[in-house]
Design an enzyme around this catalytic site. Sequence first.
Site, PDB file in Angstrom:
ATOM      1  N   ASP A 116       2.889  -4.194   0.011  1.00 27.85           N
ATOM      2  CA  ASP A 116       2.200  -4.329  -1.276  1.00 27.85           C
ATOM      3  C   ASP A 116       1.866  -5.798  -1.560  1.00 27.85           C
ATOM      4  O   ASP A 116       2.724  -6.672  -1.469  1.00 27.85           O
ATOM      5  CB  ASP A 116       3.091  -3.779  -2.385  1.00 27.85           C
ATOM      6  N   THR A 153      -2.429  -1.295  -7.482  1.00 29.54           N
ATOM      7  CA  THR A 153      -1.567  -0.628  -6.496  1.00 29.54           C
ATOM      8  C   THR A 153      -1.838   0.859  -6.359  1.00 29.54           C
ATOM      9  O   THR A 153      -2.092   1.354  -5.254  1.00 29.54           O
ATOM     10  CB  THR A 153      -0.094  -0.865  -6.859  1.00 29.54           C
ATOM     11  N   GLU A 220       5.213  12.158  -3.698  1.00 28.83           N
ATOM     12  CA  GLU A 220       6.206  13.050  -4.308  1.00 28.83           C
ATOM     13  C   GLU A 220       5.576  14.265  -4.980  1.00 28.83           C
ATOM     14  O   GLU A 220       6.279  15.189  -5.392  1.00 28.83           O
ATOM     15  CB  GLU A 220       7.029  12.287  -5.355  1.00 28.83           C
ATOM     16  N   TYR A 236      10.719   8.227  -4.791  1.00 25.39           N
ATOM     17  CA  TYR A 236      10.709   6.778  -4.906  1.00 25.39           C
ATOM     18  C   TYR A 236      11.974   6.253  -5.571  1.00 25.39           C
ATOM     19  O   TYR A 236      12.403   6.730  -6.631  1.00 25.39           O
ATOM     20  CB  TYR A 236       9.490   6.305  -5.694  1.00 25.39           C
ATOM     21  N   ASP A 321      -2.492  -3.288  -0.019  1.00 26.45           N
ATOM     22  CA  ASP A 321      -3.324  -2.558  -0.985  1.00 26.45           C
ATOM     23  C   ASP A 321      -4.271  -3.475  -1.749  1.00 26.45           C
ATOM     24  O   ASP A 321      -5.285  -3.026  -2.281  1.00 26.45           O
ATOM     25  CB  ASP A 321      -2.453  -1.772  -1.962  1.00 26.45           C
TER      26      ASP A 321
END
Length: 499
Positions: A116, A153, A220, A236, A321
């Site tokens: 990230d 993100t 998820e 997460y 990202d």
Amino acid sequence: MPATSPEIQSFPMTGTSLLAKPSSFPEEEEESKSTVSLLKSKSSSVLSATGRSSSTVVVLSILLLTTCASLIAAFAFAFLFFSSSTSSSSSAVKNRSAFRSVTTLPHPVVLLISSDGFRFGYQYKTDTPNIHRLINNGTEAAPGLIPVFPTLTFPNHYSIVTGLYPPYHGIINNYFVDPVDGDTFSMSSHEPKWWLGEPMWETVVNHGLQAATFFWPGSEVKKGAWDCAPEYCQMYNESVSFDQRVDTILSYFDHPEDSSKLPSFLTLYFEDPDEEGHKVGPDDVMITEAVANIDRLIGRIIDGLEERNVFQDVHVILVGDHGMVGTCDKKLITLSDLSPWIEIPNSWIQSTTPVLSIRPITPSPDPADVVFKMNKALESGKIDNGAHLKMYLKEDLPKRLHYADSYRIPPIVGILDEGYTVEKLKSTGRECGGAHGYDNRFFSMRTVFFGHGPRFQRGLKIPSFENVEIYNLIADILGIQGAPNNGSSQFAERALLPK
């Protein structure tokens, strides 16, 4: 590309020595001398007895001597040949044993890794031997991977795995409000209604293959055939160490020959160096340290795959990202300063920086009138840094941003210049750090794409491309048909080696 094989030993050349006159052996020399004497004796007898011409005797003597010399040379050649062959064979066997025993995976495998906030150029901040192993032996987007707008993100991670721009996959920001039902989306929202499109893990499962995710925005969410089974899907939890995440992914390769257990597609996510970037901007030593740690983790992945004899067979893709740019309080724009021209109630504002999103509510003014008045104030020269913010009706945004075709996007969007921030009220605190989310034309927003594996050409540099192309690229590697998306069907042909 395969890992570097052990250096093949150079065997001594024997051809040149064999062409030289061979050395005689003692016993063979004695036998040769006796034979020559006997020949001479017999030749003299023949000459005296028969009276043949001396020329005939000379010819016979030469022929016999030549025959004997040839026999001696043959014995010497045979000795040297078999001696050399035995030595070479022994060395070859020893050399072959040094090569790895190649493990052929039962099907193509892609490991997609996200770091990230890994801005393009971070790979040169410090020594990154493991990242550069991927670069030098694989394919790199140079100069950098282009994120989608807004360069945030969640929108970008979901674009990478769906091949869709945010208006079409539904995640238009990290936080937003649905204007129809009033529900609020946040980064902990797992309801399927928010997540449109078909992410790669769902595509893989739809084709009867297995996928595994260790954190990725949207993974998820139980959607379609993807049920986020505990053995293949991690919920997460940022407290899970990076090393533990790596080791869990590596465990799927413990029995690579078992196609039923080996996922075809895996994801792995690291929060760094984004967290450090927000605190200190892109140029602090904290970023250098974070990048060095990401490189260490890539090395841990490579080592783990090599120990299992599969590194050369796995397609490893490392991406970010978005990038990062430094911000400071000198670059602030305060909305309250616009009040002589127009009041902007807090209830209208859905986000401020770096994407100013406004949805006027009751009493509902004309959005076009709001845009006109805000731009008039910003262009008046009386607003600090006002020239660095421009307001748009969403349908008037530059088409290259692909940020209009969703009812979830507020009708008014403000685009900031690089590094500038918006606040509702003036603040006395110092606000220096780092940010992203800006127009994706800014180079500071670019991130990285490194691909290594059987389908990635060694040392290839390809032009920068938008991350919506990655979905089709992965589908091509896996040999499956992807869902409809915004990427190009020809991109994989340009970026990958033939099957």
